[in-house]
Design an enzyme around this catalytic site. Structure first.
Site, PDB file in Angstrom:
ATOM      1  N   VAL A 103       0.826  -1.204   0.000  1.00 16.75           N
ATOM      2  CA  VAL A 103       0.000   0.000   0.000  1.00 16.75           C
ATOM      3  C   VAL A 103       0.866   1.262   0.000  1.00 16.75           C
ATOM      4  CG1 VAL A 103      -1.733   1.300   1.317  1.00 16.75           C
ATOM      5  CG2 VAL A 103      -1.945  -1.168   1.071  1.00 16.75           C
ATOM      6  N   LYS A 132      16.948  -1.676   2.490  1.00 16.91           N
ATOM      7  CA  LYS A 132      15.751  -1.604   1.641  1.00 16.91           C
ATOM      8  C   LYS A 132      15.695  -0.243   0.941  1.00 16.91           C
ATOM      9  CE  LYS A 132      10.834  -2.569   2.329  1.00 16.91           C
ATOM     10  NZ  LYS A 132       9.766  -2.618   3.336  1.00 16.91           N
ATOM     11  N   THR A 170      -5.870  -0.475   6.052  1.00 20.62           N
ATOM     12  CA  THR A 170      -7.233  -0.936   6.337  1.00 20.62           C
ATOM     13  C   THR A 170      -7.416  -1.016   7.852  1.00 20.62           C
ATOM     14  OG1 THR A 170      -7.233  -2.191   4.299  1.00 20.62           O
ATOM     15  CG2 THR A 170      -8.869  -2.830   5.964  1.00 20.62           C
ATOM     16  N   GLU A 226      -7.514   1.999   0.386  1.00 21.65           N
ATOM     17  CA  GLU A 226      -6.827   1.580  -0.831  1.00 21.65           C
ATOM     18  C   GLU A 226      -7.577   0.405  -1.467  1.00 21.65           C
ATOM     19  OE1 GLU A 226      -4.042   2.914  -2.356  1.00 21.65           O
ATOM     20  OE2 GLU A 226      -4.964   1.502  -3.747  1.00 21.65           O
ATOM     21  N   PHE A 227      -7.665   0.417  -2.797  1.00 32.33           N
ATOM     22  CA  PHE A 227      -8.388  -0.679  -3.456  1.00 32.33           C
ATOM     23  C   PHE A 227      -7.519  -1.433  -4.455  1.00 32.33           C
ATOM     24  CE2 PHE A 227     -11.511   2.503  -2.128  1.00 32.33           C
ATOM     25  CZ  PHE A 227     -12.300   1.723  -1.300  1.00 32.33           C
ATOM     26  N   GLY A 244     -12.881 -22.119  -7.267  1.00 32.18           N
ATOM     27  CA  GLY A 244     -11.553 -22.708  -7.057  1.00 32.18           C
ATOM     28  C   GLY A 244     -11.417 -23.231  -5.647  1.00 32.18           C
ATOM     29  N   GLY A 266      -7.132 -16.502  -0.959  1.00 34.58           N
ATOM     30  CA  GLY A 266      -6.040 -16.323  -0.003  1.00 34.58           C
ATOM     31  C   GLY A 266      -5.601 -14.880  -0.041  1.00 34.58           C
ATOM     32  N   CYS A 285      -5.426  -9.909   2.352  1.00 35.84           N
ATOM     33  CA  CYS A 285      -6.563  -9.016   2.606  1.00 35.84           C
ATOM     34  C   CYS A 285      -7.883  -9.726   2.909  1.00 35.84           C
ATOM     35  CB  CYS A 285      -6.733  -8.089   1.412  1.00 35.84           C
ATOM     36  SG  CYS A 285      -5.215  -7.213   1.036  1.00 35.84           S
TER      37      CYS A 285
HETATM   38  C1  UGA Z   1      -7.885  -7.668  -2.775  1.00 38.76           C
HETATM   39  C2  UGA Z   1      -8.919  -6.797  -3.501  1.00 38.76           C
HETATM   40  O1  UGA Z   1      -9.204  -7.361  -4.790  1.00 38.76           O
HETATM   41  C3  UGA Z   1      -8.397  -5.356  -3.685  1.00 38.76           C
HETATM   42  O2  UGA Z   1      -9.426  -4.545  -4.257  1.00 38.76           O
HETATM   43  C4  UGA Z   1      -8.014  -4.781  -2.307  1.00 38.76           C
HETATM   44  O3  UGA Z   1      -7.513  -3.470  -2.399  1.00 38.76           O
HETATM   45  C5  UGA Z   1      -6.950  -5.677  -1.702  1.00 38.76           C
HETATM   46  O4  UGA Z   1      -7.504  -7.011  -1.552  1.00 38.76           O
HETATM   47  C6  UGA Z   1      -6.563  -5.096  -0.361  1.00 38.76           C
HETATM   48  O5  UGA Z   1      -7.412  -4.983   0.519  1.00 38.76           O
HETATM   49  O6  UGA Z   1      -5.422  -4.651  -0.224  1.00 38.76           O
HETATM   50  P1  UGA Z   1      -5.722  -9.056  -3.532  1.00 38.76           P
HETATM   51  O7  UGA Z   1      -5.792  -9.698  -2.185  1.00 38.76           O
HETATM   52  O8  UGA Z   1      -4.431  -8.545  -4.013  1.00 38.76           O
HETATM   53  O9  UGA Z   1      -6.748  -7.816  -3.613  1.00 38.76           O
HETATM   54  O10 UGA Z   1      -6.164 -10.148  -4.617  1.00 38.76           O
HETATM   55  P2  UGA Z   1      -7.481 -10.545  -5.425  1.00 38.76           P
HETATM   56  O11 UGA Z   1      -7.181 -10.448  -6.851  1.00 38.76           O
HETATM   57  O12 UGA Z   1      -8.675  -9.874  -4.931  1.00 38.76           O
HETATM   58  O13 UGA Z   1      -7.558 -12.110  -5.065  1.00 38.76           O
HETATM   59  C7  UGA Z   1      -7.746 -12.573  -3.730  1.00 38.76           C
HETATM   60  C8  UGA Z   1      -7.968 -14.072  -3.719  1.00 38.76           C
HETATM   61  O14 UGA Z   1      -9.232 -14.389  -4.291  1.00 38.76           O
HETATM   62  C9  UGA Z   1      -6.927 -14.884  -4.520  1.00 38.76           C
HETATM   63  O15 UGA Z   1      -6.526 -15.994  -3.768  1.00 38.76           O
HETATM   64  C10 UGA Z   1      -7.676 -15.323  -5.759  1.00 38.76           C
HETATM   65  O16 UGA Z   1      -7.221 -16.539  -6.279  1.00 38.76           O
HETATM   66  C11 UGA Z   1      -9.091 -15.465  -5.208  1.00 38.76           C
HETATM   67  N1  UGA Z   1     -10.136 -15.315  -6.243  1.00 38.76           N
HETATM   68  C12 UGA Z   1     -10.315 -14.143  -6.886  1.00 38.76           C
HETATM   69  C13 UGA Z   1     -10.940 -16.408  -6.545  1.00 38.76           C
HETATM   70  O17 UGA Z   1     -10.813 -17.496  -5.959  1.00 38.76           O
HETATM   71  N2  UGA Z   1     -11.924 -16.248  -7.489  1.00 38.76           N
HETATM   72  C14 UGA Z   1     -12.120 -15.089  -8.143  1.00 38.76           C
HETATM   73  O18 UGA Z   1     -13.041 -15.020  -8.992  1.00 38.76           O
HETATM   74  C15 UGA Z   1     -11.289 -13.996  -7.836  1.00 38.76           C
END
Ligand code: UGA
Length: 449
Positions: free
Chosen positions: A11, A35, A121, A152-153, A254, A258, A261
């Site tokens: 972030v 770093k 968050t 943050e998103f 799936g 994980g 977040c």
């Molecule tokens: C997530 C949110 O998507 C962001 O908008 C947010 O800002 C972020 O958390 C945060 O709070 O910092 P992130 O954890 O990086 O982002 O990853 P995602 O792409 O959301 O995936 C999270 C998990 O969901 C992964 O394990 C992915 O494999 C799983 N997932 C995602 C599924 O199993 N199915 C889906 O359709 C989408």
């Protein structure tokens, strides 16, 4: 305006780099000198496409600076963005120690009026506490300090694009002055801005993440039920997605979500609601479904072969999703634990997650290519849908494996493609394809020839 960013994790660092990219003067603070030196050379401490280039470019042109000297950095800052971690405590609540450590450093050192922006968050009501803490601990009482919430998103793997081309910017403020400063900062992004009070902004963050997690758990439950009634989750999700009220995102079934977040934020909101005397039943179910989903294919493997003792198991993909080297809450971790506990011999492949996984499991075998993982294996698991893994053709499983049984936790293959090969294929929300199961060894060997 002088902007300082506290924290150089996902972030903080992406926020700092992107603010400098749109023209602001930014200083990122971290306690780790090594770093800092690396970041100055454009070496990102995290695996994030495009971030290294932004660090290098904006450090070279003087817009982005890095320092360990937080005292000097905070002294004359107009804005301090707090982007430090808020990890999960054992009871599920959010640990705010890092946030308040930064606040202490700010209040000890600022010498002029300052807007502190909380990007981390944090539970609803934290921004109020941060403001109270800062004001109580100020060394100089003539200074005015105020707090804004700015969740943050960004998602890992697409963090730079998600930030520079965000769908929305949420600003939680309690004064017109803070609103104007925040709008000014974000003007160059040219994105929709939602202005609310601080508590609503904090809630927007949790509600957004928890809704996405709920969507995944929902589709995973429907997937599990599809298997029982002969429906195909890929077709079901596609059919649902054309309804714009549902959409096509986050409907990929799936072995569960994980990352750093969703697991943390679902538990934190559930905990917070409980603390307020309210049970968030949908979030509770989301967490339970996800917990159970992780082991779905491990259970199928156990059921299929009985004992895993002495079997060579190929593990394809370790990170919690593609595009990152992050292993936090990755389904691979507890599954590998179970495989090892069962006496299996695990051979693992991941294009970027290997080094981090080695810290958890130093004694399993790691290989450089997906093909090597499969050589002589009795079964294979896919835990992450990396392109390198999706590229493996069905015939390669047959050619390379001792016994081509594939447990695909990310539905990487079309079910019809797998029907035409001598492979047993278990996926999520689709009936298992069993080409080998009822055949003798001789017949299996014949399909492999
Ligand atoms: C997530 C949110 O998507 C962001 O908008 C947010 O800002 C972020 O958390 C945060 O709070 O910092 P992130 O954890 O990086 O982002 O990853 P995602 O792409 O959301 O995936 C999270 C998990 O969901 C992964 O394990 C992915 O494999 C799983 N997932 C995602 C599924 O199993 N199915 C889906 O359709 C989408």
């Amino acid at each position: 305006m002088k902007i300082v960013v506290a924290g150089t994790g996902y972030v903080g660092l992406v926020t700092g780099a992107c603010l400098s990219e749109v023209g602001h003067s930014v200083t990122c603070v971290d306690i780790d000198e090594k770093k800092i030196q690396k970041m100055k050379q454009g070496i990102s401490p995290i695996y994030e496409p495009g971030l290294g280039e932004l660090l290098k470019k904006n450090n070279d042109n003087g817009k982005l600076n890095f320092t360990t000297d937080y005292k000097n950095a905070y002294k004359d800052a107009d804005l301090v963005f707090i982007g430090v971690g808020t990890p999960e405590r054992e009871d599920g609540s959010a640990n705010l120690d890092y946030v308040f450590n930064v606040c202490k450093q700010i209040s000890d050192n600022i010498e002029k009026d300052c807007l502190v922006v909380v990007k981390s968050t944090v539970p609803i009501g934290t921004n109020d506490k941060v403001e109270e803490f800062l004001r109580e601990n100020l060394k100089n009482n003539d200074i005015h300090v105020e707090v804004a919430s700015n969740p943050e998103f960004l998602a890992q793997g697409t963090a730079v694009i998600d930030t520079l081309y965000a769908k929305r910017i949420v600003i939680g403020v309690e004064s017109e002055k803070a609103e104007n400063i925040m709008k000014e900062i974000y003007k160059p992004y040219n994105q929709p801005i939602v202005v609310t009070n601080r508590r609503s902004a904090e809630m927007i963050k949790y509600a957004s993440n928890d809704f996405l997690a709920l969507k995944i758990s929902f589709i995973n439950e429907i997937a599990n039920f599809c298997e029982m009634v002969g429906a195909d989750i890929e077709d079901v999700a596609k059919g649902m997605s054309f309804d714009p009220r549902i959409g096509d995102k986050f409907l990929k079934a799936g072995i569960g979500y994980g990352g750093s977040c969703f697991p943390k934020d679902t538990k934190a909101l559930h905990w917070l609601a409980n603390d307020n005397g309210y049970e968030l039943k949908t979030i509770k179910a989301t967490i339970e479904v996800n917990q159970n989903q992780k082991y779905k294919l491990f259970r199928a493997a156990k059921q299929r072969v009985g004992s895993l003792k002495g079997l060579k198991v190929a593990v394809l993909g370790l990170t919690f999703k593609p595009g990152t080297d992050d292993l936090r809450e990755a389904p691979s971790i507890p599954n590998v634990r179970r495989l090892l506990d069962e006496g299996a011999e695990v051979v693992a492949y991941d294009p970027v997650g290997e080094d981090n996984f080695k810290r958890i499991y130093p004694n399993i075998k790691y290989v450089e290519t997906p093909e090597e993982t499969l050589e002589g294996a009795h079964m294979a698991f896919i835990f992450t849908e990396w392109d390198e893994i999706k590229k493996i053709s069905p015939t390669q499983y047959i050619e390379l494996m001792n016994n081509p049984i594939l447990f695909d936790g990310r539905n990487c293959y079309k079910i019809n493609d797998m029907r035409n090969f001598g492979i047993d294929y278990y996926s999520v929300g689709r009936k298992a394809v069993l080409n080998l199961k009822n055949k003798s060894n001789k017949e299996v060997a014949a399909t492999i020839m």
